[in-house]
Design an enzyme around this catalytic site. Structure first.
Site, short mmCIF file in Angstrom:
data_model
loop_
_atom_site.label_atom_id
_atom_site.label_comp_id
_atom_site.label_asym_id
_atom_site.label_seq_id
_atom_site.Cartn_x
_atom_site.Cartn_y
_atom_site.Cartn_z
N SER A 1 86.31 39.30 19.02
CA SER A 1 86.04 40.60 19.66
C SER A 1 86.93 40.70 20.90
O SER A 1 86.89 39.82 21.76
CB SER A 1 84.57 40.67 20.10
OG SER A 1 84.43 41.67 21.10
N HIS B 1 87.60 42.35 15.69
CA HIS B 1 86.35 43.09 15.94
C HIS B 1 86.55 44.01 17.14
O HIS B 1 86.90 43.56 18.24
CB HIS B 1 85.23 42.08 16.22
CG HIS B 1 83.87 42.67 16.34
ND1 HIS B 1 83.08 42.97 15.25
CD2 HIS B 1 83.16 43.05 17.43
CE1 HIS B 1 81.93 43.46 15.67
NE2 HIS B 1 81.95 43.52 16.98
N ASP C 1 84.70 46.69 19.56
CA ASP C 1 83.39 47.20 19.99
C ASP C 1 83.53 48.58 20.60
O ASP C 1 84.11 48.72 21.67
CB ASP C 1 82.79 46.24 21.03
CG ASP C 1 82.37 44.95 20.37
OD1 ASP C 1 82.85 43.88 20.78
OD2 ASP C 1 81.57 45.02 19.43
N MET D 1 81.85 51.74 22.30
CA MET D 1 80.64 52.05 23.05
C MET D 1 80.78 53.42 23.70
O MET D 1 81.83 53.76 24.25
CB MET D 1 80.45 50.99 24.15
CG MET D 1 80.32 49.58 23.58
SD MET D 1 80.13 48.37 24.90
CE MET D 1 80.14 46.85 23.93
N HIS E 1 82.87 48.16 15.18
CA HIS E 1 81.42 48.11 15.44
C HIS E 1 81.04 49.29 16.32
O HIS E 1 81.35 49.32 17.51
CB HIS E 1 81.12 46.77 16.14
CG HIS E 1 79.69 46.60 16.56
ND1 HIS E 1 79.29 45.60 17.41
CD2 HIS E 1 78.57 47.30 16.25
CE1 HIS E 1 77.98 45.68 17.60
NE2 HIS E 1 77.52 46.70 16.91
N MET F 1 78.77 51.24 18.49
CA MET F 1 77.55 51.28 19.29
C MET F 1 77.52 52.67 19.94
O MET F 1 77.73 52.84 21.15
CB MET F 1 77.58 50.16 20.34
CG MET F 1 77.35 48.79 19.70
SD MET F 1 77.81 47.41 20.76
CE MET F 1 79.55 47.30 20.32
N MET G 1 72.81 41.55 15.49
CA MET G 1 73.15 41.35 16.90
C MET G 1 72.35 40.15 17.43
O MET G 1 71.12 40.13 17.31
CB MET G 1 72.79 42.60 17.71
CG MET G 1 73.71 43.78 17.46
SD MET G 1 75.44 43.41 17.69
CE MET G 1 75.47 43.02 19.44
N GLY H 1 76.07 45.93 24.07
CA GLY H 1 76.54 46.61 25.28
C GLY H 1 77.51 45.80 26.10
O GLY H 1 78.37 46.37 26.78
N GLY I 1 79.85 41.86 26.50
CA GLY I 1 80.20 40.52 26.06
C GLY I 1 79.65 39.52 27.05
O GLY I 1 79.13 39.89 28.11
N GLY I 2 79.73 38.24 26.70
CA GLY I 2 79.39 37.18 27.64
C GLY I 2 77.91 36.98 27.90
O GLY I 2 77.53 36.37 28.91
N ASP J 1 76.81 38.40 15.93
CA ASP J 1 77.62 38.93 17.00
C ASP J 1 76.92 38.79 18.36
O ASP J 1 75.90 39.41 18.60
CB ASP J 1 77.84 40.42 16.70
CG ASP J 1 78.72 41.12 17.71
OD1 ASP J 1 79.00 42.31 17.52
OD2 ASP J 1 79.12 40.48 18.71
N GLY J 2 77.51 37.90 19.20
CA GLY J 2 77.01 37.82 20.58
C GLY J 2 76.57 36.42 20.95
O GLY J 2 75.62 35.91 20.38
N GLY J 3 77.28 35.82 21.91
CA GLY J 3 76.89 34.51 22.42
C GLY J 3 77.18 33.37 21.46
O GLY J 3 76.47 32.36 21.44
N GLY K 1 83.72 36.60 21.17
CA GLY K 1 84.56 37.20 22.20
C GLY K 1 84.81 36.21 23.32
O GLY K 1 85.87 35.59 23.40
C1 DX5 Z 1 78.39 43.25 22.43
C2 DX5 Z 1 79.45 43.22 21.35
C3 DX5 Z 1 79.98 41.82 21.05
C4 DX5 Z 1 80.67 41.14 22.21
C5 DX5 Z 1 81.09 39.73 21.84
O1 DX5 Z 1 77.71 44.49 22.39
O2 DX5 Z 1 78.91 43.72 20.14
O3 DX5 Z 1 80.92 41.94 19.97
O4 DX5 Z 1 81.79 41.83 22.58
O5 DX5 Z 1 80.19 38.94 22.39
P1 DX5 Z 1 80.52 37.53 23.11
O6 DX5 Z 1 81.46 37.80 24.26
O7 DX5 Z 1 79.15 37.10 23.52
O8 DX5 Z 1 81.16 36.64 22.06
ZN ZN Z 2 80.37 43.80 18.37
#
Ligand code: DX5
Ligand code: ZN
Length: 216
Positions: free
Chosen positions: A8, A33, A35, A37, A66, A68, A137, A142, A144-145, A175-177, A197
């Protein structure tokens, strides 16, 4: 099937986006990927059609987009024109999910739905036949990180069971963490595609990190 890596770019150095995409093209990443938003569905704004188009013009990998955003039906064909190969809408904002998924497939993209951490994956059972992929998710959408949400494992196991029973071959994307410390457990629980990401773009050598993640 070997697991797939979808970096991402939300937390990448966007001032060097051309170099980031060139690195991803050279890497073992399977897709990129993006994102998207809108500041309504999630309290953050990221990038729109012009940037997707420019990324597509130099990307050597499929774009995993993706959404959002509220009311994604407004723009499905525009995402195809901009270069999306996979298009993920959120379950929480679709009034007629089957119709939306058919529209995505009809526009020539892989159809995917995402569920927020509190949304039950069992709700997706009637739609599996229209789904090329489901994005679970593992953080609140919303940013990253964020910290990985541990209760995600049972959702992945349940969805894996539903997909195997339905025989639809739907991919499970998470997706996420995610990173070196939890990818294998997530794969054992039944996930196939890993959106990563921060673990990649905060690494000393992102190219090397992608290879390590791909070859776990
Ligand atoms: C958050 C996104 C994720 C994010 C990646 O809403 O959907 O794709 O950018 O997450 P981390 O940085 O946690 O890998
Ligand atoms: Zn995403």
């Amino acid at each position: 099937m070997n697991h797939l890596i979808a970096p991402s770019i939300l937390n990448a150095d966007l001032l060097r986006l051309g170099e980031v995409i060139a690195m991803l093209n050279e890497s073992q990443a399977d897709m990129i990927h993006l994102d998207i938003m809108d500041g309504v569905f999630v309290p953050n704004l990221s990038f729109g059609f012009p940037i997707i188009k420019q990324i597509k013009s130099v990307a050597g990998k499929p774009l995993d987009v993706h959404l959002m955003i509220a009311d994604p039906n407004r723009y499905i064909e525009r995402y195809r024109e901009s270069g999306a190969d996979y298009l993920t809408v959120h379950y929480e904002v679709c009034e007629d999910l089957a119709a939306t998924l058919k529209r995505i497939s009809g526009a020539g993209m892989k159809a995917s739905v995402s569920v927020k951490p509190k949304t039950d994956v069992a709700l997706l059972k009637p739609f599996l036949e229209y789904l090329d992929m489901v994005l679970i998710m593992t953080v609140e959408p919303g940013y990253g990180g964020q910290e990985f949400i541990e209760t995600s494992f049972e959702k992945i196991r349940l969805l894996r069971k539903l997909i195997d029973e339905a025989g639809t071959g739907t991919l499970i994307e998470v997706d996420g963490g995610i990173g070196m410390d939890n990818l294998e457990q997530l794969r054992d629980a039944g996930a196939n595609v890993f959106v990563i990401g921060t673990s990649i773009f905060s690494a000393e050598n992102p190219l090397k990190m992608i290879s390590e993640l791909k070859n776990l």
